[in-house]
Write a protein that holds these residues in place. Sequence first.
Motif, PDB file in Angstrom:
ATOM      1  N   UNK B 116      23.609   2.055  42.409  1.00  0.00           N
ATOM      2  CA  UNK B 116      22.069   2.295  43.195  1.00  0.00           C
ATOM      3  C   UNK B 116      22.583   3.093  44.505  1.00  0.00           C
ATOM      4  N   UNK B 117      23.999   3.143  44.924  1.00  0.00           N
ATOM      5  CA  UNK B 117      24.237   3.956  45.922  1.00  0.00           C
ATOM      6  C   UNK B 117      24.766   5.182  45.625  1.00  0.00           C
ATOM      7  N   UNK B 118      24.900   5.418  44.526  1.00  0.00           N
ATOM      8  CA  UNK B 118      25.390   6.790  43.992  1.00  0.00           C
ATOM      9  C   UNK B 118      24.742   8.110  44.564  1.00  0.00           C
ATOM     10  N   UNK B 119      23.318   8.015  44.916  1.00  0.00           N
ATOM     11  CA  UNK B 119      22.710   9.251  45.297  1.00  0.00           C
ATOM     12  C   UNK B 119      23.537   9.814  46.737  1.00  0.00           C
ATOM     13  N   UNK B 120      24.255   8.442  47.496  1.00  0.00           N
ATOM     14  CA  UNK B 120      24.607   8.873  48.791  1.00  0.00           C
ATOM     15  C   UNK B 120      26.060   9.253  48.793  1.00  0.00           C
ATOM     16  N   UNK B 123      27.439  14.799  45.858  1.00  0.00           N
ATOM     17  CA  UNK B 123      26.842  15.970  46.826  1.00  0.00           C
ATOM     18  C   UNK B 123      25.308  16.215  46.868  1.00  0.00           C
ATOM     19  N   UNK B 124      24.632  16.494  47.857  1.00  0.00           N
ATOM     20  CA  UNK B 124      23.542  16.434  47.914  1.00  0.00           C
ATOM     21  C   UNK B 124      22.719  17.534  46.973  1.00  0.00           C
ATOM     22  N   UNK B 125      23.462  18.669  47.047  1.00  0.00           N
ATOM     23  CA  UNK B 125      23.112  19.877  46.299  1.00  0.00           C
ATOM     24  C   UNK B 125      23.068  19.629  44.830  1.00  0.00           C
ATOM     25  N   UNK B 126      23.906  18.728  44.326  1.00  0.00           N
ATOM     26  CA  UNK B 126      23.925  18.396  42.732  1.00  0.00           C
ATOM     27  C   UNK B 126      22.579  17.244  42.375  1.00  0.00           C
ATOM     28  N   UNK B 127      22.322  16.587  43.370  1.00  0.00           N
ATOM     29  CA  UNK B 127      21.043  15.919  43.286  1.00  0.00           C
ATOM     30  C   UNK B 127      20.052  16.884  43.194  1.00  0.00           C
ATOM     31  N   UNK B 128      19.966  17.655  44.270  1.00  0.00           N
ATOM     32  CA  UNK B 128      18.710  18.734  44.280  1.00  0.00           C
ATOM     33  C   UNK B 128      18.725  19.447  42.985  1.00  0.00           C
ATOM     34  N   UNK B 129      19.774  20.053  42.482  1.00  0.00           N
ATOM     35  CA  UNK B 129      19.775  20.844  41.242  1.00  0.00           C
ATOM     36  C   UNK B 129      19.354  19.952  40.047  1.00  0.00           C
ATOM     37  N   UNK B 130      19.819  18.870  40.009  1.00  0.00           N
ATOM     38  CA  UNK B 130      19.549  17.967  38.761  1.00  0.00           C
ATOM     39  C   UNK B 130      17.936  17.803  38.994  1.00  0.00           C
TER      40      UNK B 130
END
Lengths: 362, 275
Positions: B116-120, B123-130
Amino acid sequence: MRSQDSDALPISIRGVTKTYGAVHALDDVSLEVKSGEFITLLGPSGSGKTTLLMVIAGFTRPDCGSLKFGEREVIRTPPHLRDLGMTFQSYALFPHMSVAGNVAYPLKLRKLQKAEIAERVEKALETVQLGGYGDRRITQLSGGQKQRVALARSIVFEPRILLMDEPLSALDKKLRDQMQIELRHLHEKLGMTTVYVTHDQREALTMSDRIAVVNKGRIMQLASPRELYERPANRFVADFIGDSTFLPVERSGEQVSYGGMPLKFVQAPPDTPTLALMVRPERIVLSSEGPREGANNFAATAVEVVYQGDSYLLHARLDDGTLIALRGGVRGASLSALPNVGDKVTLTLAPEDTVLIDGSEA
Amino acid sequence: MFAWLKKPASETQITHGQRLWLYVLAVIIMVLLVTPTLIVIPMSFSDSQYLEFPPRVWSLRWYEHYLSSPEWMLATWTSLKTAFLTMLVATPAGVLAAYGLHASQVRFVRAAFLFLITPMMVPLVLVAIGVFYVYAQIGILYTLFGLVLAHSILALPLVVIVIGSALKSYDMSQENAARSLGAPRWKAFVTITLPQIRFAVVTAALLSFLTSFDEVVVAMFVSGGDNPTLTRNMFNALRDQIDPTIAAISTIMICVTTFLMVLAQIFGQQRAAKD
């Protein structure tokens, strides 16, 4: 004596088993609690006594078995529909509500009229001697008062069964002794079928109609306090309730002897492969005039004498090397007649106090 | 003043005088942390066409420009809407998740928490690209819905951690007591547990609002079109034309953020005081 006996419900537990992985928290437990009875589950921590209580309360679902309140099978009933009062070790009071708010909680859930709620709350608080405390905050209460509020909350909706999980363990000794008697009186007055959990053997002896000694997920013995203390079913029970020393004995026919000396006893020994002689420190007596006729006599050497105010404790070594404890009164001359360390002494045990039990390790 | 220096600062008899270097260091660190943020405030009141510090002539023209620009107003509205909806999604979801993790006895609770806390941690940019590629596939790129969803993913860990720590100091046997007294489990949670973790819930809600309101990286990828966020437009404006409108908006954002952080702190303190 019990005004509401007809309202109380018997509890019938049959074949309840609960495993956690390979551990048997409860191993095929059966227990019949009579209507209006005060029964105590007594055992060391991890024995399964709390698990059994949680099964009755409905917070733990056993692997198998049956649980009946009266005629009603409740094994699948969720806790909130079991209609039983329960107190918790930590009191579990609701700190965001006042004393009255706590006690009124079960009544509000039952959608009672406001006036009736107020009346019953006050009555319940009076029952636990906290009349007029309704407006207090929970944080303002002492430990004993918290315990009383928790009790009032669990009886205010007149449940027919009351469960108590080590309710006095957080109190100091004086208050605990006082609360034990009070709880006992309250039980006599209200007459609810009560299941009480404790690891304190004295508490269990003081309060219970019957005690179930629990160990390793099994009930070792179910008996009245007196029977449990005087006639323990096995070494575990004898050891857990009160102090005792066990002496190995041999049986040949009707005769039982210790170290070649035939024992005199009143109560017939149990029919088990091995026997042990249970010696309670307060039952064995220091004899000042040597061996006594008509009693069992043991020759020993005093090892240590401890003065404890209300009594003294004598540790003596029997000739076979067993260390035995003896507790004696300190009234009058008995104190000055105490042996010195190294003295030869004679210990005597009356035939009525000569208790032979199952010798196997339970 | 000098008497104060000789007074003990703690139980260990250390005086304030001996600790003086520590206080100076702390002040230096705080100044370093805050100055870059605060420097935009005077810049926003400048009359100049360009960002300058210190300003020579004072004016409110850039605030006027911001408030009268339909583009900036749309972006502000989008940011506020997104932040508010993120709060409404992430808070209940996070509270339920934290409660479930706390109450559950299953073995993989720890793993579920980390999940659950992986998004934290990623790296934010990875989340964004995904998120960008997934959204492009399913066609919710540049929608408010998609943006709220993405921000909720980012806010969820905060809620789970804040609520989880509040539940740690909460005695769950209270809930059992309520159930034994006749309350179904959901009712026991609502009437007994929830009121006692309410400050944590408010704190978590404020933090999830801020997470969305301040967020720029994910917003760069998945907001735009009819739904550009304020942060996205600011970033673009900085790249294209540097004018002090940015400073004016930044000042307003600093005020909003600080206000909410102070609120969160106050609620956090009430929580601590209650324990």
